[in-house]
Each structure stands twice: as structure tokens, then as C-alpha cells.
Design an enzyme around this catalytic site. Structure first.
Site, PDB file in Angstrom:
ATOM      1  N   LYS A  35       0.845  -1.206   0.000  1.00 55.34           N
ATOM      2  CA  LYS A  35       0.000   0.000   0.000  1.00 55.34           C
ATOM      3  C   LYS A  35       0.875   1.249   0.000  1.00 55.34           C
ATOM      4  CE  LYS A  35      -4.306  -1.365   2.223  1.00 55.34           C
ATOM      5  NZ  LYS A  35      -5.232  -1.178   3.329  1.00 55.34           N
ATOM      6  N   LEU A 158     -17.915   8.579   8.090  1.00 54.42           N
ATOM      7  CA  LEU A 158     -17.925   8.719   6.627  1.00 54.42           C
ATOM      8  C   LEU A 158     -18.597   7.527   5.963  1.00 54.42           C
ATOM      9  CD1 LEU A 158     -15.689   6.687   5.185  1.00 54.42           C
ATOM     10  CD2 LEU A 158     -14.092   8.388   5.964  1.00 54.42           C
ATOM     11  N   ALA A 275     -35.621  -0.666  -0.382  1.00 49.96           N
ATOM     12  CA  ALA A 275     -35.693  -2.119  -0.184  1.00 49.96           C
ATOM     13  C   ALA A 275     -34.777  -2.806  -1.192  1.00 49.96           C
ATOM     14  CB  ALA A 275     -37.129  -2.584  -0.373  1.00 49.96           C
ATOM     15  N   GLY A 280     -24.511  -4.390   3.628  1.00 47.24           N
ATOM     16  CA  GLY A 280     -23.276  -5.169   3.762  1.00 47.24           C
ATOM     17  C   GLY A 280     -22.172  -4.190   4.079  1.00 47.24           C
ATOM     18  N   CYS A 283     -18.915  -2.062   7.733  1.00 47.97           N
ATOM     19  CA  CYS A 283     -19.373  -1.449   8.989  1.00 47.97           C
ATOM     20  C   CYS A 283     -20.638  -2.071   9.570  1.00 47.97           C
ATOM     21  CB  CYS A 283     -19.563   0.048   8.786  1.00 47.97           C
ATOM     22  SG  CYS A 283     -18.004   0.892   8.492  1.00 47.97           S
ATOM     23  N   ARG A 350     -16.290  -6.089   1.083  1.00 45.02           N
ATOM     24  CA  ARG A 350     -16.390  -6.754   2.378  1.00 45.02           C
ATOM     25  C   ARG A 350     -17.865  -6.943   2.762  1.00 45.02           C
ATOM     26  NH1 ARG A 350     -12.107  -3.132   5.788  1.00 45.02           N
ATOM     27  NH2 ARG A 350     -12.896  -1.507   4.406  1.00 45.02           N
TER      28      ARG A 350
HETATM   29  N1  LIG Z   1     -14.780   2.058   5.926  1.00 49.53           N
HETATM   30  C1  LIG Z   1     -15.744   2.799   6.425  1.00 49.53           C
HETATM   31  O1  LIG Z   1     -16.683   3.196   5.732  1.00 49.53           O
HETATM   32  C2  LIG Z   1     -15.723   3.200   7.877  1.00 49.53           C
HETATM   33  C3  LIG Z   1     -16.576   4.223   8.318  1.00 49.53           C
HETATM   34  C4  LIG Z   1     -16.536   4.577   9.658  1.00 49.53           C
HETATM   35  C5  LIG Z   1     -15.703   3.916  10.536  1.00 49.53           C
HETATM   36  N2  LIG Z   1     -14.905   2.919  10.073  1.00 49.53           N
HETATM   37  C6  LIG Z   1     -14.012   2.252  11.044  1.00 49.53           C
HETATM   38  O2  LIG Z   1     -12.705   2.794  10.854  1.00 49.53           O
HETATM   39  C7  LIG Z   1     -11.717   1.771  11.042  1.00 49.53           C
HETATM   40  C8  LIG Z   1     -10.879   1.633   9.797  1.00 49.53           C
HETATM   41  O3  LIG Z   1     -11.724   1.232   8.728  1.00 49.53           O
HETATM   42  P1  LIG Z   1     -11.185   1.131   7.226  1.00 49.53           P
HETATM   43  O4  LIG Z   1     -12.349   0.716   6.400  1.00 49.53           O
HETATM   44  O5  LIG Z   1     -10.459   2.373   6.889  1.00 49.53           O
HETATM   45  O6  LIG Z   1     -10.157  -0.079   7.379  1.00 49.53           O
HETATM   46  P2  LIG Z   1      -9.157  -0.676   6.304  1.00 49.53           P
HETATM   47  O7  LIG Z   1      -9.099  -2.121   6.571  1.00 49.53           O
HETATM   48  O8  LIG Z   1      -9.513  -0.187   4.944  1.00 49.53           O
HETATM   49  O9  LIG Z   1      -7.749  -0.007   6.696  1.00 49.53           O
HETATM   50  C9  LIG Z   1      -7.077  -0.254   7.884  1.00 49.53           C
HETATM   51  C10 LIG Z   1      -5.589  -0.056   7.634  1.00 49.53           C
HETATM   52  O10 LIG Z   1      -4.901  -0.112   8.864  1.00 49.53           O
HETATM   53  C11 LIG Z   1      -3.636  -0.705   8.626  1.00 49.53           C
HETATM   54  N3  LIG Z   1      -3.101  -1.162   9.922  1.00 49.53           N
HETATM   55  C12 LIG Z   1      -3.558  -2.121  10.740  1.00 49.53           C
HETATM   56  N4  LIG Z   1      -2.801  -2.201  11.849  1.00 49.53           N
HETATM   57  C13 LIG Z   1      -1.846  -1.245  11.749  1.00 49.53           C
HETATM   58  C14 LIG Z   1      -0.795  -0.801  12.578  1.00 49.53           C
HETATM   59  N5  LIG Z   1      -0.563  -1.350  13.795  1.00 49.53           N
HETATM   60  N6  LIG Z   1      -0.022   0.204  12.142  1.00 49.53           N
HETATM   61  C15 LIG Z   1      -0.223   0.796  10.950  1.00 49.53           C
HETATM   62  N7  LIG Z   1      -1.216   0.419  10.121  1.00 49.53           N
HETATM   63  C16 LIG Z   1      -2.030  -0.585  10.514  1.00 49.53           C
HETATM   64  C17 LIG Z   1      -3.942  -1.810   7.647  1.00 49.53           C
HETATM   65  O11 LIG Z   1      -2.777  -2.236   6.945  1.00 49.53           O
HETATM   66  C18 LIG Z   1      -4.964  -1.123   6.739  1.00 49.53           C
HETATM   67  O12 LIG Z   1      -4.353  -0.509   5.619  1.00 49.53           O
HETATM   68  C19 LIG Z   1     -12.498   0.515  11.422  1.00 49.53           C
HETATM   69  O13 LIG Z   1     -12.577   0.423  12.812  1.00 49.53           O
HETATM   70  C20 LIG Z   1     -13.864   0.764  10.839  1.00 49.53           C
HETATM   71  O14 LIG Z   1     -14.878   0.064  11.520  1.00 49.53           O
HETATM   72  C21 LIG Z   1     -14.883   2.548   8.773  1.00 49.53           C
END
Ligand SMILES: NC(=O)c1ccc[n+]([C@@H]2O[C@H](COP(=O)([O-])OP(=O)(O)OC[C@H]3O[C@@H](n4cnc5c(N)ncnc54)[C@H](O)[C@@H]3O)[C@@H](O)[C@H]2O)c1
Length: 456
Positions: A35, A158, A275, A280, A283, A350
Site C-alpha cells: 500500500k 464517513l 428495499a 453489507g 461497517c 467486504r
Molecule cells: N470504511 C468505512 O466506511 C468506515 C466508516 C466509519 C468507521 N470505520 C471504522 O474505521 C476503522 C478503519 O476502517 P477502514 O475501512 O479504513 O479499514 P481498512 O481495513 O480499509 O484499513 C485499515 C488499515 O490499517 C492498517 N493497519 C492495521 N494495523 C496497523 C498498525 N498497527 N499500524 C499501521 N497500520 C495498521 C492496515 O494495513 C490497513 O491498511 C475501522 O474500525 C472501521 O470500523 C470505517
């Protein structure tokens, strides 16, 4: 301000890039070197409209790093946005958050003041846990009393596909802090968003009539609960209309008409009343499961949240059952599935309902072809090992097929030439899992059309 963002997924990369555009000096950290390599070349690792342009506009304010310890040294604010996947018992796995907190604490400098904000969606009490992890590491380093770290909760709201829009023009920003003054650093971080005192990116104008967002300053536990309650409520709205849709099919009503009439009541509102195949993504499924797991830990039942999940996952089977009924079985039938992403405008698959429909169809002996405008690579990875054919063009996919399932409401599917598509099919059966296509238009083009909640 100097900002470090730990985790550059959908949330971290969007937030980090937006903050850099707003003038902060941001270092985004990820442990995934593949990445990082892309990001350092100015390429976004997620499909999110405008993100790559904004990365370019942010210029030197935005940089990327592999080592958290290095990135946090000079930071004023550290945002943790790592993934919190679902454990087998439904709980949110906070291992990444704890690991990130440890790595952060290892890099903090003596005598400085930091604000560590948890953006990841985490169970209630995680802010306390993170504080303890940080304190233990600082203690072991012998700097606990010389370094001040304010740990706050800053849940993210978001929506993928509109992530930048949500970041620049949020409905609210929630900050949970033990001491109200601990929220001040984040108030400063988000000041230009709170006051809307920035020039919007050229491709993302400020929406007309947009009101300044509220900063909800509260305690950490309430902040953590706000996130879960929001997602549980939104998912419930969709499940509710899906439950109504099932009854509409029985009595001959059209759920799109019902939703329109219901949604005009301002106490209900029109959003999240579509509907279809159900929700999915990364989140709603995991956050509703986590909410139930928290409740169980406290010996409390949440029948409404549980029912919302039950109704949601039943939708995926109902689609296949309708196909089975119409085709008199799906075994050996050639079925095309349009859409793999869990919703349009994202490449995220996902927990996508589309993938489950594919899996159920294959399980029941159908031959399945799939198409998605942007999520083919992620879909291929998610369906690895399953006998599924991937097509780059919906018309070729339809050639000789006995039914099509529209599983993701990509706008481009609305503009398909329905007559041409029907002409390619062996039997033109269209199961519109998202109520995207006008039933009359489909019927005129020669389709046997079935929607969701409008199967009259
Ligand atoms: N995707 C969404 O729409 C959304 C919206 C609101 C909240 N969230 C929450 O936000 C969080 C992140 O979601 P996301 O969709 O961005 O996740 P994601 O899986 O797309 O990204 C997470 C990133 O964190 C990195 N990572 C993990 N452990 C690490 C570490 N110790 N050091 C550095 N990098 C590390 C991973 O390599 C990955 O690139 C989750 O808790 C999710 O529930 C997501």
C-alpha cells in the site's frame, strides 16, 4: 498542526488527505508496504472519488511512512484509524488498535503534549484500554510523568463512495474526552471544517444550504456508543423497509411507493428506505454484531438489533429462492450477477450481499458469471476457490444466460440497453435486487422482471 494518522484504509487515507489539504502537516502510516509503495507514488489504494486528485493538491503537506514510532515524534495529534474486524463471537477485534497504541507510545518524546484520538470503531471502554496501554509503555520507558497524552474517542461517520464529501461537510463531529478541555486539540484540528473556512476542492463544492456541523463534545463511552447506535439505527431502517417489502409482495403493494409515502414524514425521513438485497460492507454487519456482543457481555438482550440482522441476511436467500421458483430450480442454470461491491461508488466487497448471492447460487449448483465496473479485483480475491466466471462486459455476460441478478445499484446498470441485453439471454429473467430498473421499461424490453417488494 502536525498530525500522524495510523492506518491508511478508507478512513485513514481520506481523513489524512483532507487534513493535509486543510493545511495540516500529515504523515499517514501503514504497515502494509505494498500500500505504501502505491501511496508514495501518489496513487490511492482505495476507490474513492476525488481522493487521488486531493492527494496531489495536498502536496508536501501529505507524506507516508512505515514506522509509527518515527511518525508520531513531532505530532500534535495522532489519529488511530486501523481496522477492527469482527471476531468469530461477533465482538470487534481491537488488537490492531492496541498494537497501534503501543507503537505510538514507543515513539512519543519526553516532555511533550499529545492528543491520541481513536477513530476506529471500537467497543465501549476501548478509550480506557488505550490509555492504559500507552501509560504502561511510557512507564516502561521511564517517561510516564514527563509526557502528557490525552486519549480521546473520535468516531468516524464517513460513507464509502462519498468519503471526502462526508469529511469536508460532516453532519457532526463527535469527540469523547474524560476532561472537556481534552477535546480542544481536536477542535483546533477540525476548526476549518467546523467553521467551513476553507476553499472547497474544485471537484467538491460546498453543498447549497449546508449548515455548519455541530461538535458533539461528550464523554468517551458515550462517543463510542454514538457510533454503534448510529449504525444500528441506519441498518434497522433498511431492514424495516425490507420487512415491509416482503409483505408488499404478498399483498400486491409496491414498496418503492410505500417508502416514498412513509419517508415524506419528517419524523422518519426518506434516507435508508430502499428495499433490496440489504446492507453489507465493512461497517453495518460487524458493528451490529459488536453491539450485540457488548449487550451479551452485560447480560442484556437487544431484540430489535438482533431482528434487524436476521431480516437483513434473509434477503440474500429470498433472492435465490425467487429465482428457484421462477426457473424451477437453479441447479445447472447459467446465471449472471451484476455488481460485486457492497454498494456503488466503491471497490469494497467486504460482507457484500452480492458475494453471498453468488456463493448461495454456486452452493445450489448454478453456473455463475459476474461483473462489476470497479470491484473485479477485490471480488476475484473474495471469491477465490469458487467456480465463478468474471466478465468485463455485461452484454457478453448475458449471452446464453437464463437469469440476471442485479446485485449492486451502479448507475451504469440503469443505462443498460435492456432490449439488447434481453436479446442476448437464453431466458430473459431479471431479478432486480436493488429496484434500480423501471419494471414497465424492463417488461416492454421483453424481460420477466422481479424486483424487491414490487413483485406484483
Ligand atoms: N470504511 C468505512 O466506511 C468506515 C466508516 C466509519 C468507521 N470505520 C471504522 O474505521 C476503522 C478503519 O476502517 P477502514 O475501512 O479504513 O479499514 P481498512 O481495513 O480499509 O484499513 C485499515 C488499515 O490499517 C492498517 N493497519 C492495521 N494495523 C496497523 C498498525 N498497527 N499500524 C499501521 N497500520 C495498521 C492496515 O494495513 C490497513 O491498511 C475501522 O474500525 C472501521 O470500523 C470505517
Amino acid at each position: 498542526m502536525n498530525v500522524a494518522v495510523i492506518g491508511t484504509g478508507y478512513v485513514g487515507l481520506t481523513t489524512g488527505t483532507a487534513l493535509a489539504y486543510l493545511g495540516h502537516r500529515v504523515t499517514c502510516v501503514d504497515k502494509d508496504t505494498a500500500k505504501l509503495e502505491l501511496l508514495c507514488r501518489g496513487r490511492s489504494t482505495v476507490h474513492e472519488q476525488g481522493l487521488e486528485e486531493l492527494m496531489a493538491l495536498s502536496g508536501r503537506n501529505l507524506s507516508f511512512a512505515r514506522q509509527t514510532q518515527e511518525a508520531v515524534k513531532d505530532a500534535d495529534v495522532i489519529l488511530v484509524a486501523v481496522g477492527t474486524p469482527q471476531k468469530s463471537n461477533g465482538e470487534a477485534n481491537t488488537q490492531n488498535v492496541e498494537a497501534a497504541a503501543r507503537e505510538v507510545a514507543e515513539g512519543l518524546e519526553k516532555g511533550r503534549l499529545y492528543c491520541l484520538a481513536v477513530k476506529s470503531t471500537v467497543p465501549v471502554g476501548t478509550e480506557r484500554q488505550v490509555s492504559q496501554v500507552v501509560r504502561r509503555v511510557l512507564d516502561a520507558r521511564g517517561v510516564e510523568d514527563k509526557t502528557t497524552v490525552m486519549v480521546v474517542s473520535n468516531p468516524e461517520f464517513l460513507r464509502e463512495g462519498r468519503a471526502l464529501h462526508c469529511t469536508f461537510y460532516p453532519d457532526r463531529i463527535v469527540v469523547g474526552a474524560e476532561q472537556p478541555e481534552d477535546a480542544d486539540m481536536l477542535r483546533r484540528l477540525y476548526q476549518r471544517i467546523l467553521e467551513q473556512s476553507f476553499d472547497p476542492p474544485p471537484f467538491l463544492p460546498r453543498p447549497g444550504g449546508y449548515n455548519l456541523p455541530t461538535l458533539v463534545s461528550t464523554d468517551p463511552t458515550s462517543a463510542e456508543m454514538i457510533k454503534y447506535a448510529s449504525n444500528a439505527f441506519l441498518s434497522l431502517k433498511i431492514s424495516f423497509i425490507n420487512e415491509i417489502a416482503g409483505l408488499c409482495e404478498k399483498v400486491g403493494a409496491d414498496v418503492t411507493e410505500v417508502a416514498r409515502g412513509v419517508g415524506l414524514d419528517p419524523r422518519i425521513g426518506p434516507g435508508f428506505l430502499a428495499a433490496g438485497l440489504g446492507w453489507g460492507g465493512s461497517c453495518f454487519p460487524k458493528d451490529t454484531a459488536a453491539l450485540l456482543a457488548i449487550a451479551e457481555e452485560h447480560a442484556y438482550t437487544m431484540p430489535i438489533a438482533a431482528a434487524s440482522r436476521e431480516v437483513n441476511f434473509r434477503q440474500r436467500y429470498r433472492v435465490v429462492e425467487k429465482l428457484q421458483e421462477t426457473l424451477k430450480g437453479v441447479r445447472g442454470r447459467l446465471i449472471g450477477v451484476l455488481g460485486l461491491a457492497f454498494k456503488p461508488a466503491t471497490d469494497d466487497v467486504r460482507e457484500s450481499p452480492a458475494l453471498d448471492v453468488v456463493r448461495i447460487l454456486v452452493e445450489r449448483g448454478a453456473r455463475v458469471r459476474v461483473h462489476d465496473p470497479v470491484a473485479m479485483d477485490n471480488g476475484r480475491r473474495a471469491l477465490e476457490g469458487l467456480e465463478v466466471e468474471f466478465f468485463r462486459d455485461p452484454y457478453t455476460l448475458a449471452s446464453g444466460a437464463e437469469a440476471l441478478v442485479l446485485a449492486t445499484e451502479w448507475p451504469q446498470y440503469r443505462h443498460l440497453d435492456l432490449a439488447r441485453l434481453a436479446g442476448m439471454m437464453r431466458t430473459p429473467v431479471l431479478l432486480d435486487g436493488r429496484n434500480l430498473i423501471d419494471p414497465e421499461e424492463a417488461r416492454r424490453a421483453g424481460w420477466t422482471y422481479m424486483g424487491t417488494g414490487r413483485w406484483v
